[in-house]
Motif scaffolding. Structure first.
Motif, short mmCIF file in Angstrom:
data_model
loop_
_atom_site.label_atom_id
_atom_site.label_comp_id
_atom_site.label_asym_id
_atom_site.label_seq_id
_atom_site.Cartn_x
_atom_site.Cartn_y
_atom_site.Cartn_z
N TYR A 440 -3.28 -5.86 -16.88
CA TYR A 440 -3.53 -4.77 -16.03
C TYR A 440 -2.35 -4.23 -15.12
CZ TYR A 440 -8.06 -6.96 -17.18
OH TYR A 440 -8.99 -7.43 -17.84
N THR A 441 -2.51 -3.57 -14.25
CA THR A 441 -1.28 -3.14 -13.63
C THR A 441 -0.99 -4.08 -12.49
OG1 THR A 441 -2.36 -1.01 -13.49
CG2 THR A 441 -0.55 -1.25 -11.76
N ILE A 442 0.32 -4.43 -12.44
CA ILE A 442 0.82 -5.47 -11.67
C ILE A 442 1.35 -4.99 -10.56
CG2 ILE A 442 2.44 -7.30 -11.72
CD1 ILE A 442 2.18 -7.66 -14.74
N HIS A 443 1.09 -5.51 -9.25
CA HIS A 443 1.72 -5.11 -7.97
C HIS A 443 2.59 -6.19 -7.50
CE1 HIS A 443 1.17 -2.99 -4.16
NE2 HIS A 443 2.04 -4.08 -3.89
N LEU A 444 3.90 -6.00 -7.23
CA LEU A 444 4.88 -6.86 -6.78
C LEU A 444 5.30 -6.49 -5.39
CD1 LEU A 444 7.26 -7.43 -10.00
CD2 LEU A 444 5.35 -8.71 -9.12
N THR A 445 5.60 -7.71 -4.66
CA THR A 445 5.96 -7.29 -3.37
C THR A 445 7.50 -8.07 -3.30
OG1 THR A 445 3.98 -7.17 -2.19
CG2 THR A 445 6.06 -7.66 -0.86
N TYR A 446 8.38 -7.48 -2.87
CA TYR A 446 9.78 -8.12 -2.89
C TYR A 446 10.07 -8.53 -1.57
CZ TYR A 446 14.94 -9.16 -3.81
OH TYR A 446 15.97 -9.88 -3.56
N ARG A 452 12.67 -12.91 -3.17
CA ARG A 452 11.65 -13.34 -4.36
C ARG A 452 10.46 -12.50 -4.39
NH1 ARG A 452 9.15 -18.82 -1.40
NH2 ARG A 452 8.36 -18.08 0.36
N TYR A 453 9.71 -12.38 -5.24
CA TYR A 453 8.71 -11.55 -5.76
C TYR A 453 7.41 -12.26 -5.37
CZ TYR A 453 12.11 -8.49 -7.64
OH TYR A 453 13.43 -7.54 -7.98
N SER A 454 6.49 -11.76 -4.83
CA SER A 454 4.88 -12.13 -4.98
C SER A 454 4.03 -11.18 -5.84
CB SER A 454 4.43 -12.29 -3.62
OG SER A 454 4.22 -10.91 -3.10
N CYS A 455 3.44 -11.88 -6.58
CA CYS A 455 2.68 -10.81 -7.63
C CYS A 455 1.12 -10.87 -7.45
CB CYS A 455 2.97 -11.45 -9.17
SG CYS A 455 2.02 -10.75 -10.55
N LYS A 456 0.49 -9.80 -7.58
CA LYS A 456 -1.07 -9.79 -7.63
C LYS A 456 -1.32 -8.45 -8.50
CE LYS A 456 -0.92 -8.02 -2.89
NZ LYS A 456 -1.54 -8.33 -1.56
N TYR A 457 -2.63 -8.48 -8.60
CA TYR A 457 -3.24 -7.10 -9.26
C TYR A 457 -3.27 -6.17 -8.15
CZ TYR A 457 -3.80 -9.88 -13.72
OH TYR A 457 -3.67 -10.51 -14.76
N ASN A 458 -3.27 -5.04 -8.58
CA ASN A 458 -3.64 -3.88 -7.48
C ASN A 458 -5.03 -3.87 -7.03
OD1 ASN A 458 -1.07 -2.66 -7.83
ND2 ASN A 458 -1.84 -0.73 -8.76
N ASN A 459 -5.00 -3.82 -5.83
CA ASN A 459 -6.53 -3.90 -4.94
C ASN A 459 -6.87 -5.26 -4.95
OD1 ASN A 459 -6.40 -0.82 -4.69
ND2 ASN A 459 -7.20 -0.77 -6.83
N ASP A 460 -6.22 -6.22 -5.19
CA ASP A 460 -6.62 -7.59 -5.15
C ASP A 460 -5.65 -8.33 -4.03
OD1 ASP A 460 -7.52 -10.03 -5.45
OD2 ASP A 460 -7.56 -10.24 -7.51
N ALA A 461 -6.32 -8.95 -3.19
CA ALA A 461 -5.48 -9.81 -2.21
C ALA A 461 -5.01 -10.97 -2.70
CB ALA A 461 -6.53 -9.81 -0.94
N LYS A 462 -5.32 -11.59 -3.71
CA LYS A 462 -4.83 -12.79 -4.25
C LYS A 462 -3.69 -12.82 -4.77
CE LYS A 462 -9.64 -14.69 -4.78
NZ LYS A 462 -10.82 -15.56 -5.68
N ILE A 463 -2.79 -13.76 -4.57
CA ILE A 463 -1.57 -13.81 -5.10
C ILE A 463 -1.68 -14.73 -6.45
CG2 ILE A 463 0.85 -14.82 -4.79
CD1 ILE A 463 0.48 -14.25 -2.08
N ILE A 464 -1.00 -14.30 -7.65
CA ILE A 464 -1.20 -15.04 -8.73
C ILE A 464 0.09 -16.13 -8.82
CG2 ILE A 464 -1.07 -15.06 -11.33
CD1 ILE A 464 -2.25 -12.06 -11.03
N ILE A 465 1.50 -15.43 -8.59
CA ILE A 465 2.80 -16.32 -8.78
C ILE A 465 3.39 -15.72 -7.62
CG2 ILE A 465 2.48 -17.05 -11.04
CD1 ILE A 465 4.25 -14.91 -11.77
N GLU A 466 4.63 -16.58 -7.12
CA GLU A 466 5.68 -16.07 -6.48
C GLU A 466 6.74 -16.53 -7.30
OE1 GLU A 466 5.88 -16.13 -2.02
OE2 GLU A 466 4.26 -17.55 -2.49
N PHE A 467 7.82 -15.67 -7.60
CA PHE A 467 8.89 -16.26 -8.42
C PHE A 467 10.42 -15.48 -7.97
CE2 PHE A 467 7.24 -12.25 -10.12
CZ PHE A 467 8.30 -11.60 -10.37
N ALA A 468 11.52 -16.16 -8.61
CA ALA A 468 12.69 -15.43 -8.23
C ALA A 468 13.32 -15.44 -9.60
CB ALA A 468 13.60 -16.35 -7.26
N VAL A 469 14.24 -14.41 -9.57
CA VAL A 469 15.15 -14.41 -10.96
C VAL A 469 16.64 -13.98 -10.82
CG1 VAL A 469 12.89 -13.16 -12.35
CG2 VAL A 469 14.70 -11.86 -10.96
N ASP A 470 17.37 -14.22 -11.73
CA ASP A 470 18.58 -13.84 -11.46
C ASP A 470 18.90 -12.52 -11.80
OD1 ASP A 470 18.72 -13.78 -14.24
OD2 ASP A 470 19.82 -15.86 -14.34
#
Length: 725
Positions: A440-446, A452-470
């Motif tokens: 589905y559509t992924i919502h990221l907050t940087y 780092r990014y936090s990831c959740k689905y749109n219109n969903d308050a639950k976080i799935i993962i947080e991550f960092a990339v180079d």
């Protein structure tokens, strides 16, 4: 805050009105009283006749039947000592205990005017209280009031009526008599007539003090208590005590003085001269500080006020102490300490005269609508830019300002994205070791600070993962959340130069103890895997291992007991494909090109600093993005700034308290260039707001805005800067 001074010591020489209709009403009531008596009289064909008592100087005009006045008919009694008869009494005839009774009007004629008594009267001309109709035997005519309903007379040249039925009430037609008021009515103590049935309207009026109504020709009305006093010319002056004045044509539409619980309370409402407040209530201690003469002296009310309650036109409210500076032509007041309530339910408690942040008070405690509170400068922690603070300062209350500040702060530290690329994460709890893709559509907050990014689905308050990339998009670490939206695992990654995973280590988030460690060949197949868990000693020990054979290929899988000792060989499917052989593990690179920034939409939290509202003939209120020719102050912007600098008078109270800031004022430039609908949209302090309104209202006509060569109405905004040198 500007206030116009009201001096109202003696209402007989000042303020407002009612109509003469009020006195006409009581006059009609009296006339109706007698008309009802006359209409109920007995009709007879027998003509009335006069009986003249020459020696005693009186005359009776009535219907005589069987030698006496006929009951139920109208009779009149005249004095004939002068050239023309003077009416003494008229009314309907009745008999009580064989005594003649006339129900009607008794006249007390003087050289100047005539007083009247409306009621029932015993009439007799004999010492035994009987009536003899034979002139030679009759004695002096005597008339004695048995019950009075109304008195009618004069105070100086003013007609007066006293109603004696029910509550004794006096009514005065001041307009006809040329008094300072047009009408007066008051409840007075019950009165008794003199022995000769005479009465003194002057003395009656001196008793008027309760339930007084006074009206003036300009439309104002006072209701309350007064104190009658005798002036130097022997006229009666009525000093107002407590009560209410309504119907004023200037200043407050309603103003009142009340005495409650040891306080003198002054209330002013609907003052067109005050663009900031709709209602003011001022408390003064009733301890002798103010004499009765000063109850309506607004100057002294403000000078001695220890508690004020102000209701603002925008719905805000203040209750507390104020400081006032009184001059000959104005009163300036400023809030000092107390409670300031915003129209949305927020409130501030503390000192309003010292520290402010924009329009918000901070020298105290701010209570927000959601039940939280903050002491001191609650905006300081948001670390906003100057321009961002200017937007926040335009909010109408602390809750909306805080919400906007949080939003702006988030924009400083966070960026929202939609991600259209492939995004996977490693879930170590799955035995088959699969990288789980997000659908589905992924919502990221940087997070710009923590990168780092936090990831959740749109219109969903639950976080799935947080991550960092180079900078190549390779995952450095990730935090995996469980179904309850709580962090469960931390995964750390290393990579080969060709972009293939070299290793991943998973730790429990809470304990930071390792759970799973996997190593890979450069082609993405599993080299080894180690799983850990708690042993008998409570320490985290190796429980499973899977290692590739360097010579013969394949894997060796081992199980370890709770003491960490080898127990036996096992089969562990981790790293194997479903149909046999080794699985190649790939974790898609993070594609920065797939990031689509989410632009923060403007909402009601962000107040508009300037808008253009244009009305053309034949159109409803239509908004335009621009106008062909904007309104212009005569001489341009430089002339406008010069006008403001020349005409602004710094309020004394604000200057004394070191209050400064920028007041934002909006107004409409009409089609003829005149200025209307002047309002404060960004407040600093009541006194500064009032001065800004005054200066803007006094501006000369502008050059109007134009569309298609036609003048239109345009809403403009002007900042008025108050700065102490």
């Amino acid at each position: 805050m500007r206030k116009y001074i009201l001096l109202s010591l003696l209402l007989s020489t000042c303020i407002s009105v009612h109509s003469q209709d009020e006195f006409a009403a009581i006059k009609n009531e009296v006339n109706d009283w007698y008309a009802e008596i006359a209409s109920a009289s007995t009709l007879t064909s027998k003509a009335s006749r006069n009986i003249e008592f020459t020696a005693q100087h009186y005359l009776i005009d009535g219907v005589i039947s069987k030698g006496i006045l006929r009951e139920g008919t109208i009779a009149k009694f005249y004095a004939i000592s002068s050239l023309s008869p003077n009416l003494l009494l008229e009314g309907r005839v009745s008999y009580k205990y064989n005594r003649l009774v006339i129900e009607g009007i008794k006249y007390d004629n003087t050289p100047v005017r005539t007083n009247k008594i409306y009621g029932s009267f015993y009439v007799y001309n004999m010492d035994d209280y009987s009536m003899n109709y034979k002139p030679k035997k009759a004695g002096t005519l005597r008339i004695k009031c048995s019950e009075a309903s109304y008195l009618e007379g004069f105070y100086l040249k003013s007609p007066m009526i006293v109603r004696l039925q029910g509550k004794t009430t006096v009514f005065v037609d001041g307009k006809t008599g040329g008094r300072g008021y047009s009408y007066l009515s008051a409840e007075i103590p019950s009165i008794a007539l003199n022995d000769d049935d005479s009465f003194d309207m002057y003395q009656i009026l001196l008793q008027a003090n309760n339930d007084v109504i006074m009206c003036w020709d300009d439309g104002a009305t006072f209701k309350g208590r007064v104190k009658p006093t005798i002036g130097q010319d022997s006229t009666i002056l009525f000093r107002t005590l407590d009560g209410q004045i309504t119907g004023r044509t200037s200043g407050p539409k309603k103003i009142g003085i009340s005495l409650e619980k040891g306080n003198i309370i002054c209330t002013q409402e609907d003052n067109d001269d005050n663009q900031l407040l709709s209602k003011e209530i001022m408390y003064v201690k009733d301890d002798g500080t103010l004499s009765e003469m000063d109850y309506w002296n607004i100057n002294k009310i403000y000078e001695n006020c220890y508690l004020a309650k102000w209701t603002y036109r925008n719905g805000n409210y203040f209750e507390g102490s104020i400081k006032s500076v009184v001059t000959t032509d104005r009163i300036s007041s400023a809030a000092i300490k107390g409670i300031f309530k915003y129209s949305n339910g927020d409130r501030f408690e503390g000192d309003l005269s010292t520290k402010t942040v924009g329009p918000f008070f901070v020298d105290g405690t701010t209570y927000f609508l959601d039940g939280t509170k903050s002491k001191g400068n609650w905006l300081e922690s948001y670390k906003l830019t100057k321009n961002q603070l200017e937007n926040v300062y335009q909010c109408q209350n602390p809750s909306s300002a805080r919400a906007l500040a949080q939003k702006l702060m988030k924009s400083n530290y966070y960026q929202e994205y939609e991600y259209s690329g492939i995004l996977e994460y490693f879930d170590p709890s799955k035995e088959d070791f699969v990288f789980t893709p997000l659908l589905y559509t992924i919502h990221l907050t940087y997070d710009k600070t923590k990168k780092r990014y936090s990831c959740k689905y749109n219109n969903d308050a639950k976080i799935i993962i947080e991550f960092a990339v180079d900078n190549k998009g390779l995952r450095k670490w990730e935090i995996v959340y469980d179904k309850n939206n709580k962090p469960e695992f931390i995964n750390e990654f290393t990579w080969y130069s060709n972009g293939i995973i070299e290793s991943v280590k998973s730790y429990y988030y809470r304990t930071k103890k390792i759970y799973l460690s996997c190593n890979f060949f450069s082609d993405g197949t599993l080299r080894s895997a180690y799983q850990y868990g708690p042993g008998n000693s409570g320490e985290n020990i190796l429980r499973k291992s899977k290692e590739s054979h360097p010579t013969y290929g394949g894997f060796t899988c081992k199980l370890y007991d709770l003491n960490g000792q080898y127990e036996r060989s096992i089969r562990w499917s981790i790293g194997e494909a479903l149909l046999g052989g080794s699985r190649q593990y790939t974790l898609s690179k993070f594609d920065f090109d797939k990031l689509k920034p989410i632009v923060q939409e403007s909402d009601d939290l962000v107040p508009k600093t300037k808008e253009k509202i244009i009305e053309e003939e034949g159109q409803d209120n239509k908004d335009y993005d621009n106008v062909e020719q904007m309104p212009e102050y005569p001489g341009g912007q430089a002339a406008l700034l010069k006008y403001l600098a020349k005409n602004i008078k710094y309020p004394v109270v604000a200057e004394g308290n070191g209050i400064q800031g920028r007041v934002i004022v909006t107004f409409v430039v009409e089609r003829d260039g005149s200025i209307t609908d002047v309002k404060v949209v960004k407040s600093v302090d009541p006194s500064l707001d009032e001065e800004a309104l005054r200066v803007v209202k006094a501006m000369p006509k502008w050059k109007p805005g134009m569309i298609n060569g036609k003048p239109v109405r345009v809403k403009e905004t002007v900042p008025v800067q108050f700065k102490l040198q």
